[in-house]
Design a protein around this motif. Structure first.
Motif, PDB file in Angstrom:
ATOM      1  N   GLY A  40      -1.127   4.853   1.623  1.00  0.00           N
ATOM      2  CA  GLY A  40      -1.413   4.358   0.285  1.00  0.00           C
ATOM      3  C   GLY A  40      -0.552   3.157  -0.060  1.00  0.00           C
TER       4      GLY A  40
ATOM      5  N   ARG B  40       5.303  -1.320  -1.956  1.00  0.00           N
ATOM      6  CA  ARG B  40       4.066  -1.321  -2.737  1.00  0.00           C
ATOM      7  C   ARG B  40       4.279  -2.058  -4.067  1.00  0.00           C
ATOM      8  NH1 ARG B  40       3.139   4.822  -2.857  1.00  0.00           N
ATOM      9  NH2 ARG B  40       0.996   4.163  -3.204  1.00  0.00           N
ATOM     10  N   HIS B  41       5.545  -2.272  -4.444  1.00  0.00           N
ATOM     11  CA  HIS B  41       5.865  -2.968  -5.697  1.00  0.00           C
ATOM     12  C   HIS B  41       6.282  -4.420  -5.462  1.00  0.00           C
ATOM     13  CE1 HIS B  41       5.625   1.002  -7.406  1.00  0.00           C
ATOM     14  NE2 HIS B  41       6.690   1.418  -6.748  1.00  0.00           N
TER      15      HIS B  41
ATOM     16  N   GLN C  30      -3.099  -5.540  -0.262  1.00  0.00           N
ATOM     17  CA  GLN C  30      -3.965  -6.133  -1.271  1.00  0.00           C
ATOM     18  C   GLN C  30      -3.261  -7.230  -2.069  1.00  0.00           C
ATOM     19  OE1 GLN C  30      -5.057  -2.374  -3.104  1.00  0.00           O
ATOM     20  NE2 GLN C  30      -7.169  -2.584  -2.409  1.00  0.00           N
ATOM     21  N   GLN C  31      -1.939  -7.165  -2.125  1.00  0.00           N
ATOM     22  CA  GLN C  31      -1.173  -8.174  -2.863  1.00  0.00           C
ATOM     23  C   GLN C  31      -0.860  -9.411  -2.024  1.00  0.00           C
ATOM     24  OE1 GLN C  31       2.153  -6.290  -5.284  1.00  0.00           O
ATOM     25  NE2 GLN C  31       1.429  -4.498  -4.152  1.00  0.00           N
TER      26      GLN C  31
ATOM     27  N   LYS D  78      -1.736   0.032   1.905  1.00  0.00           N
ATOM     28  CA  LYS D  78      -2.933  -0.592   1.324  1.00  0.00           C
ATOM     29  C   LYS D  78      -2.594  -1.368   0.057  1.00  0.00           C
ATOM     30  CE  LYS D  78      -6.315   2.704   3.165  1.00  0.00           C
ATOM     31  NZ  LYS D  78      -7.326   3.740   2.826  1.00  0.00           N
ATOM     32  N   GLU D  79      -1.762  -0.791  -0.800  1.00  0.00           N
ATOM     33  CA  GLU D  79      -1.372  -1.487  -2.033  1.00  0.00           C
ATOM     34  C   GLU D  79      -0.640  -2.782  -1.715  1.00  0.00           C
ATOM     35  OE1 GLU D  79       0.562   0.721  -5.151  1.00  0.00           O
ATOM     36  OE2 GLU D  79      -0.558   2.538  -4.645  1.00  0.00           O
TER      37      GLU D  79
END
Length: 324
Positions: A221, A87-88, A228-229, A224-225
């Motif tokens: 979660g 996510r990062h 989106q990137q 999804k994050e």
């Protein structure tokens, strides 16, 4: 193939067999001098495949939040390992000045190593604690969830993330038994819930454990994050290849690749005007699934689905103005 043992679990193939390996590498259309990202390094099988197709100037960034994965790193100067949740991804690629990239890969399955390490708590077959943390730096465990969540929260969790048929009864039973029985270990948890098991016990507990694992690691979660990137990380013509293992993940990936959103509904506004077209073009009209020979070699691949999308040029109005 024999089941991995503690003695051979150090070997990359024993750690985790890469699923849909050739199909994924072919779909990424790897350029020898390109920059690629493996968001789920695990046993390193997909990363090794990418490195084999990269030339001396190519680069690979490999993410994995599980500290056990680091031991599978090949001795190769072209790979940079990042021990973080995907996510990062944008933050760390920016730190390494690696944007844009030419391809992004994510295999969302739990590795065979994680399932087969009893103390990790991912499998109901072992006698470890109810843990299930992929990143052991985090504090929330599966035991925390079953021991402290309300009946309503547990009902929603098992219904939505595990599609457990009697989710309400299961939640009520957990809240009742935890007053007198410790649910800290997998055997205690299973024994306390034997009376509410519906159908095949193995399938039932697989669904229950899936729901808990998804929640403990905030898997949907994080997915999804990450998605989106992706359009902002890929170069024009760059590709994203995502392998999913259950319908919740697959629906999220399918919708995002197709519409740039996570909703099932059509995103046209009430006046009939569509929203801006997504920046990704779907390459796989139908998901790619394992063939018969892979299923024989690796039965755990049976629910895998590969979806691939390619970064498109932005609409004319959104392109930066410049000299032609």
């Amino acid at each position: 193939m024999s089941t991995p043992t503690s003695q051979d679990s150090q070997e990359p193939n024993a750690y985790h067999l890469p699923v849909l390996l050739k199909e994924t590498l072919d779909a990424l259309a790897i350029r020898p001098d390109g920059i690629y990202v493996d968001l789920t390094f695990g046993g390193g099988g997909h990363s090794r495949g990418i490195l084999e197709r990269l030339g001396p100037k190519g680069k690979l960034f490999a993410f994995d939040q599980d500290s056990d994965a680091r031991r599978n790193l090949p001795d190769d100067a072209r790979i940079t390992f990042l021990p973080h949740n995907f996510r990062h991804v944008g933050r760390f690629l920016r730190l390494h000045e690696a944007i844009p990239v030419d391809g992004i890969l994510a295999d969302l399955g739990v590795s065979s190593h994680q399932f087969d390490e009893g103390q990790r708590g991912f499998s109901f077959r072992f006698e470890g604690d109810m843990d299930m943390r992929m990143d052991r730096r985090q504090t929330l465990t599966a035991y925390d969830v079953v021991n402290t969540w309300s009946e309503q929260q547990l009902h929603k969790l098992f219904e939505q993330y595990g599609e457990v048929t009697n989710a309400r009864t299961l939640a009520r039973t957990i809240v009742g038994v935890r007053k007198t029985v410790s649910l800290k270990t997998i055997p205690n948890f299973r024994s306390a819930l034997n009376s509410v098991v519906k159908g095949n016990p193995n399938k039932y507990f697989a669904q229950v454990f899936q729901a808990l694992r998804i929640e403990v690691n905030d898997e949907l979660g994080a997915l999804k994050e990450m998605l989106q990137q992706v359009p902002g990380l890929l170069s024009i013509g760059g590709r994203a290849a995502i392998i999913t293992f259950h319908s919740l993940e697959d629906r999220i990936v399918k919708n995002f690749f197709k519409k740039g959103s996570f909703e099932d509904e059509d995103l046209s506004d009430p006046f009939g005007q569509s929203t801006a077209p997504p920046l990704l073009k779907v390459i796989t009209k139908k998901p790619v699934v394992p063939g018969e020979s892979e299923l024989r070699q690796n039965p755990r691949s049976r629910s895998a689905k590969l979806r691939v999308a390619e970064r498109q040029e932005p609409p004319e109005a959104d392109r930066p103005k410049g000299k032609h």
